[in-house]
Design a protein around this motif. Sequence first.
Motif, short mmCIF file in Angstrom:
data_model
loop_
_atom_site.label_atom_id
_atom_site.label_comp_id
_atom_site.label_asym_id
_atom_site.label_seq_id
_atom_site.Cartn_x
_atom_site.Cartn_y
_atom_site.Cartn_z
N LEU A 163 11.64 8.64 -7.27
CA LEU A 163 11.74 9.37 -6.02
C LEU A 163 12.97 10.28 -6.03
CD1 LEU A 163 10.01 9.39 -3.53
CD2 LEU A 163 11.57 7.74 -2.48
N THR A 164 14.07 9.71 -6.48
CA THR A 164 15.33 10.47 -6.52
C THR A 164 15.19 11.69 -7.43
OG1 THR A 164 16.54 8.44 -6.16
CG2 THR A 164 17.78 10.32 -7.02
N VAL A 172 3.99 11.58 -4.20
CA VAL A 172 4.78 12.38 -5.14
C VAL A 172 3.87 13.30 -5.94
CG1 VAL A 172 6.22 12.22 -7.20
CG2 VAL A 172 6.62 10.68 -5.28
N GLU A 173 2.72 12.72 -6.34
CA GLU A 173 1.83 13.53 -7.16
C GLU A 173 1.17 14.65 -6.37
OE1 GLU A 173 -0.78 10.56 -8.65
OE2 GLU A 173 0.84 9.60 -9.77
N HIS A 174 0.86 14.38 -5.09
CA HIS A 174 0.14 15.38 -4.30
C HIS A 174 1.04 16.20 -3.40
CE1 HIS A 174 -3.06 12.68 -5.56
NE2 HIS A 174 -3.90 13.70 -5.35
N ASN A 175 2.34 16.07 -3.63
CA ASN A 175 3.30 16.87 -2.84
C ASN A 175 3.17 16.64 -1.33
OD1 ASN A 175 4.88 18.19 -4.68
ND2 ASN A 175 3.32 19.75 -5.08
N SER A 226 0.84 -1.19 0.00
CA SER A 226 0.00 0.00 0.00
C SER A 226 0.88 1.24 0.00
CB SER A 226 -0.92 -0.01 1.21
OG SER A 226 -0.15 0.06 2.37
N LEU A 227 2.07 1.08 0.58
CA LEU A 227 2.98 2.23 0.61
C LEU A 227 3.40 2.65 -0.79
CD1 LEU A 227 5.39 1.81 3.61
CD2 LEU A 227 3.90 3.73 3.07
N LEU A 228 3.57 1.64 -1.61
CA LEU A 228 4.01 1.99 -2.97
C LEU A 228 2.96 2.88 -3.63
CD1 LEU A 228 5.92 1.67 -5.35
CD2 LEU A 228 4.64 -0.37 -6.01
N GLY A 229 1.70 2.44 -3.49
CA GLY A 229 0.63 3.26 -4.06
C GLY A 229 0.59 4.63 -3.41
N ASP A 230 0.71 4.61 -2.09
CA ASP A 230 0.68 5.88 -1.38
C ASP A 230 1.85 6.78 -1.79
OD1 ASP A 230 -1.49 4.97 -0.17
OD2 ASP A 230 -0.63 4.70 1.83
N LEU A 231 2.97 6.13 -2.01
CA LEU A 231 4.17 6.90 -2.36
C LEU A 231 4.00 7.60 -3.69
CD1 LEU A 231 6.88 7.50 -1.16
CD2 LEU A 231 7.81 5.49 -2.32
#
Lengths: 818, 230
Positions: A613-614, A558-561, A549-554
Amino acid sequence: MKIGPWWRSLRVRMALMLAGLLSLVLILVVVLVTFTDLRIYEQQAARELHSGELVFRRLLEQNMRQLTQSAVILAADYGFRTAVASQDPLTIQSALINQAQRSGASLLLFTDLQGQVIADTRRGLEGPMTPTRFPLPLLLEQARQKGRAAVITGMQGQLMRLVMVPVKSPVTVGWVTLGMAVDHRALAEFKSLTHLEMSFVQREQGWQMVASTLQPGIQQDLLGQVQDWWLPRQTVQGVAYQSRLLDLNVDQPAWSVTDLRALPQPLVEASPAHNRLSTNLVILQRPLDELLAPFRALQSVLWWLGLLIMMLSLLASVYLARLVTRPIHRLVDLASRIRDGDYQHQIERPGTTELAVLADGLSHMQTAIADREGKILDLLYNDPLTGLLNRAGFSHTLEQALSRPYQDVVVVLLNIDRFQQINDTLGHRFGDQVLQGMAQALTRMINPLKGQVARLGGDEFGIMLVNGRGQLEKLLDELTRSFDQQQMISEKLVDVRASLGIAHAPVHGGSAELLLTCADEAMYEAKGSKSLVAEYHPGKQQFREEHLSLLGDLRRAVEHNELMLYYQPKVNLRDDSVTQAEALIRWQHPERGFISPIAFIPYAEQTGYIRELTRWIICRGCADAALMNAAGKPMRVSINISTHDLLDPTLVVCVEQCIKDAGIEVGQLCLEITESGVMDDSGRALDTLNQLHQLGVPLAIDDYGSGYSSLAYVRQLPVTELKIDQMYIRQVAESSNDAMIVHSTIELAHSLGFKVVAEGVETDAVRQVLDRLGCDYGQGYFFSKPLALDDLLRWLGAREAGAPSEKAPASTSEPPCS
Amino acid sequence: MHKPHFELNWPLSLQHIALLLSVTLTPVCQAGSLQISVQEWGKAQAVPDAVLYLMPVGRPAAPLKPVRLPEVEIDQQQRQFVPYVTVLQTGTVARFPNSDRTQHHVYSFSPAKRIDQKLYRGRASKPVMFDQPGVVVLGCNIHDWMLGYVVVVDSAWFAQTNSKGEARISEIAEGNYDLMAWHPRLPEATRIQTISIKGNALQTLKIPLRLELPDPRPLPGLSHPAAAGY
């Protein structure tokens, strides 16, 4: 496999065709027999009707003859004639009544030569003796012509036989008509004699039933059918009859269809030319039921027989079809087995020649496919160097083991320690020999344990044990013993050690991938703790479960700042100025709150999402640097990048683009690489580092001292800065040992031209030691915790304002990294 | 009954010549004659047993012959009435002598004369006087098939055809007459034509008779209505 509708199947088609053909033949036979039998019974009924008619006519004739005799005797009676001669109607009437009583006649009439009825027994002796016209003029006419006449007819609702004879004294002086009613006994007698139903109908303003052997209810039904056309077959209230129509007036057997319209109109209108006295019809009927009973029995036997034969033929055809289809089904089954990868199934050779050929073909195909697949699997699943399974093969085997229920599966991941060094120092060939030796050793140990060994890649081996907790102990014992001894490889004695991670199925995971990840984590734990073995800790399970779920959240973050960068300043220990800060990622999750980078960065690294992410971090770092510039506090922003990033050939382009977009100096972005990151696949990573260096981006080695890299190795890298791992720094004030290491490292680094940054500076004592040891920069809670951009700017402002006297004022121009 | 005919017939040729002469010469009060042959209508077949008689037109017939009438016999032979048809003048007496060995029971229900007489063999029968004109049908109550007719006429001039269908009436007084005919196969006596008699003339007539009825006599043998079926 797509299966067509059921009726397309060979079995059904064969069964239908066979059964259909047989049914057709049967139906033809039944129809033929039915028609023939029906004809026979019809003819029999017709014969019976014909003989019935003969009997009827003969009976009638005899009857009439007797009646006529009676009438003649009556008419010749002298007394009667005397009475007639008296010409007194009352006398004649009384004489008639007398005669009627004598003879038992139902009716007596005396008619004079002119056709006037002088006396009638029905009148009695009281009524008027007015002469009336004789009611049956045709009867009179016939009597005049032939001397006598007879008829059977309905009269006042009764069936009556009438004979008319002359009264001679001695010439004809009048006519006597004698009537005798036909009673039901006579009808019943006729019926019992002929087995025929007899009905007497008469037309007199429509057809009327005069007498019948039929039940009263049926009589009206029959009458309803006596219409214009008469058919020799009729059904009256559900009973089928064959019938014969007798016209009593005309000697003409009414067989087949008779047009009743051709019969004359009622008596009074009939023309004498037709020589018909009345429209009196007798219907003889043969009930077909009892006649047809044997036929019906035969028919039902035929039907049952047909049904039986049909069932048998169905069974036979099913059996026949199965002779063909069962082997076909077996072949189809074989084909689907082959499709599913089962090549072991031995095919049973069918008896049918064609199918046997097909079976042989399939069998050969099976062998050929098995051979080829074996070769492909060899290439796919085997490691050419060691002859063991490769990662794919191991995963496959592991999945198969896991797919069998109720099994404990143990996965052991083995990573040879310092293999890179062995490779570097003793050469790749030797490294290969080390790997081969390890493979042989493992195979030797595992074989008796019925386990599986595989080389997963590089210096990593995988071991799978099924239902073998006890065996695992044995294996670990053996491994420990073997690692305690030096190995003789290519006439060299080497000390080969390894770290082992253990994961259990189904406790730690149900899939090969999950188990390998667990074992991997455990192995790294073992490596980190420098122990031989670590079992996967289930406590971390929860953490890992969050990953998905973290991957999706991540991605969403990124998209929602939701992500932001915090900055921990690096303080120049020489002049106390602050011109650099390390960017650290922070994630404020809307539901879970603050999430530590330790929780998601490793996972991002595993999934490869770390690259995106980087990039985000780099871009944000560059943008923040531009903001700092705008705020009048230009800083160098350091960003951590991982090994994955270094393997990404587009990283350089991205960095360049971000710097350009943000409009900052190239030197304002510094990239930090962990020393282990450069160790793996150093070739491509080194390329990337060189390109970044050429671009003018300062590079730093992070966490120096946590790995095994030597300064000699680091020297080859285009870096300008070393960051000493905090584990050396924390105790540097207390431990002379650590101070010595840090000191020598700083000395060496400086001699190699690197700036040195100390991480984890938490106390002033540490700061002072570091300052004394010649460290260039310090970073840690002693100076500041990581701060948001605004806080950082505020912190910088406060520092400028509050501590200018302590050190020389910080120069805004940053000393170049390189 | 044959006797008077012979008496009449014998002087026939002489009378014939005389009649011709008287007709051609002078009208004297003399008796004429009729020679009649009867044939069936449409067929050239002689009709026997036909009764022919003359009834005077306008005045009662005045008998030329003496009033005493001869006695007539109607015999029973082989269980038949012989003759079958008898014609006689009103007032004539007849006897039934019975030549058979069986008994007979002669009856008649005819209005002209009721007869009910049992005839025994060898015993003389009672004479029967036919005192009214008309047809009297004779039957036998023992033998149903026996049939005989007695035609009683109010006239002295009558005759009956023989087997050739011929009859002669003679000694007819001058005057006009109705020629009447009767036959068992006619429903009743029929007027044939008017005849005018003058002098001794012999007139010859051919009469066709339409015999409407079947022969009332039963067929020969033991015929019985019931035997023919219905």
